[in-house]
Design a protein around this motif. Sequence first.
Motif, PDB file in Angstrom:
ATOM      1  N   SER A   7     -50.796 -44.172  59.836  1.00  0.00           N
ATOM      2  CA  SER A   7     -49.879 -43.118  59.366  1.00  0.00           C
ATOM      3  C   SER A   7     -49.359 -42.295  60.543  1.00  0.00           C
ATOM      4  N   THR A   8     -50.214 -42.071  61.543  1.00  0.00           N
ATOM      5  CA  THR A   8     -49.781 -41.340  62.736  1.00  0.00           C
ATOM      6  C   THR A   8     -48.727 -42.148  63.488  1.00  0.00           C
ATOM      7  N   VAL A   9     -48.971 -43.449  63.630  1.00  0.00           N
ATOM      8  CA  VAL A   9     -48.015 -44.320  64.322  1.00  0.00           C
ATOM      9  C   VAL A   9     -46.673 -44.317  63.586  1.00  0.00           C
ATOM     10  N   ALA A  10     -46.712 -44.386  62.273  1.00  0.00           N
ATOM     11  CA  ALA A  10     -45.476 -44.376  61.487  1.00  0.00           C
ATOM     12  C   ALA A  10     -44.732 -43.053  61.658  1.00  0.00           C
ATOM     13  N   ALA A  11     -45.487 -41.935  61.632  1.00  0.00           N
ATOM     14  CA  ALA A  11     -44.862 -40.624  61.800  1.00  0.00           C
ATOM     15  C   ALA A  11     -44.229 -40.506  63.192  1.00  0.00           C
ATOM     16  N   VAL A  12     -44.920 -41.006  64.211  1.00  0.00           N
ATOM     17  CA  VAL A  12     -44.391 -40.945  65.575  1.00  0.00           C
ATOM     18  C   VAL A  12     -43.157 -41.842  65.697  1.00  0.00           C
ATOM     19  N   GLU A  13     -43.204 -43.033  65.099  1.00  0.00           N
ATOM     20  CA  GLU A  13     -42.041 -43.933  65.132  1.00  0.00           C
ATOM     21  C   GLU A  13     -40.830 -43.274  64.483  1.00  0.00           C
ATOM     22  N   ASN A  14     -41.053 -42.614  63.339  1.00  0.00           N
ATOM     23  CA  ASN A  14     -39.953 -41.901  62.670  1.00  0.00           C
ATOM     24  C   ASN A  14     -39.407 -40.790  63.561  1.00  0.00           C
ATOM     25  N   ALA A  15     -40.306 -40.061  64.218  1.00  0.00           N
ATOM     26  CA  ALA A  15     -39.876 -38.976  65.103  1.00  0.00           C
ATOM     27  C   ALA A  15     -39.067 -39.529  66.287  1.00  0.00           C
ATOM     28  N   ILE A  16     -39.528 -40.636  66.859  1.00  0.00           N
ATOM     29  CA  ILE A  16     -38.808 -41.256  67.977  1.00  0.00           C
ATOM     30  C   ILE A  16     -37.412 -41.682  67.527  1.00  0.00           C
ATOM     31  N   ASN A  17     -37.335 -42.316  66.355  1.00  0.00           N
ATOM     32  CA  ASN A  17     -36.042 -42.762  65.844  1.00  0.00           C
ATOM     33  C   ASN A  17     -35.100 -41.592  65.588  1.00  0.00           C
ATOM     34  N   GLU A  18     -35.642 -40.468  65.094  1.00  0.00           N
ATOM     35  CA  GLU A  18     -34.806 -39.287  64.871  1.00  0.00           C
ATOM     36  C   GLU A  18     -34.260 -38.737  66.193  1.00  0.00           C
ATOM     37  N   PHE A  19     -35.134 -38.673  67.199  1.00  0.00           N
ATOM     38  CA  PHE A  19     -34.689 -38.181  68.502  1.00  0.00           C
ATOM     39  C   PHE A  19     -33.614 -39.092  69.090  1.00  0.00           C
ATOM     40  N   LEU A  20     -33.819 -40.388  68.965  1.00  0.00           N
ATOM     41  CA  LEU A  20     -32.839 -41.331  69.503  1.00  0.00           C
ATOM     42  C   LEU A  20     -31.521 -41.256  68.736  1.00  0.00           C
ATOM     43  N   ALA A  21     -31.609 -41.072  67.421  1.00  0.00           N
ATOM     44  CA  ALA A  21     -30.396 -40.977  66.608  1.00  0.00           C
ATOM     45  C   ALA A  21     -29.593 -39.722  66.966  1.00  0.00           C
ATOM     46  N   LYS A  22     -30.291 -38.621  67.213  1.00  0.00           N
ATOM     47  CA  LYS A  22     -29.614 -37.384  67.584  1.00  0.00           C
ATOM     48  C   LYS A  22     -29.150 -37.394  69.037  1.00  0.00           C
ATOM     49  N   GLY A  23     -29.793 -38.217  69.847  1.00  0.00           N
ATOM     50  CA  GLY A  23     -29.447 -38.267  71.270  1.00  0.00           C
ATOM     51  C   GLY A  23     -30.061 -37.131  72.059  1.00  0.00           C
ATOM     52  N   THR A  24     -31.104 -36.517  71.502  1.00  0.00           N
ATOM     53  CA  THR A  24     -31.748 -35.409  72.199  1.00  0.00           C
ATOM     54  C   THR A  24     -32.805 -35.926  73.166  1.00  0.00           C
ATOM     55  N   ARG A  25     -33.297 -35.014  73.988  1.00  0.00           N
ATOM     56  CA  ARG A  25     -34.286 -35.354  75.009  1.00  0.00           C
ATOM     57  C   ARG A  25     -35.601 -35.738  74.342  1.00  0.00           C
TER      58      ARG A  25
END
Length: 134
Positions: A7-25
Motif C-alpha cells: 500500500s505504501t508503494v502504491a501511494a508513493v507511485e501515485n504521488a510520483i505520477n501526480e508530480f510528473l503530471a503536474k511537472g513540479t519538482r
Amino acid sequence: MNDRIQSTVAAVENAINEFLAKGTRVSQHAIEKKAGLSNGALNYDCAEYRDLKERIRAIKRSKKEECNAHLHLKKQISKQTDLKDKYRLQRDELRAENAQLHSENKELLYQMFKLQQYVKQIEKTKLANLDDFR
C-alpha cells in the motif's frame, strides 16, 4: 507487513505520477508528504523502498539533465544572436562604405569626363600641342 509495504508503494507511485503530471519538482520528502508517509519513511531497509528511492533519484537526474540541456541551448541561441548582430553591424558598415565608394567613383568619372571635354576644347582652339603629352 507485506500488505502495508504494497500500500505504501502504491501511494508513493501515485504521488510520483501526480508530480510528473503536474511537472513540479520531485523530491523524496515531497513524495513522502504527498503519499501520507512520515518524513524518511522510504529510508527503511526494504527492497521495494530502495527501488522507489532509485526511481526518484533517476527522475531528479533526468530533470537536471533536461535543465542543463535547456541552458546549453539557451547559451547557443544567445551566441548565435550575438554573432548575427555582429555580422549585421559589419554588413551595414560595409554597405555604407560601398555606397561611399560608388559615389566617389561617380564623382571621379564625372571629373574625368569634364577633363576630356576640356582637352577636346584645347585641341579645337590649338592652344597646346597635345602630342607632347602622349
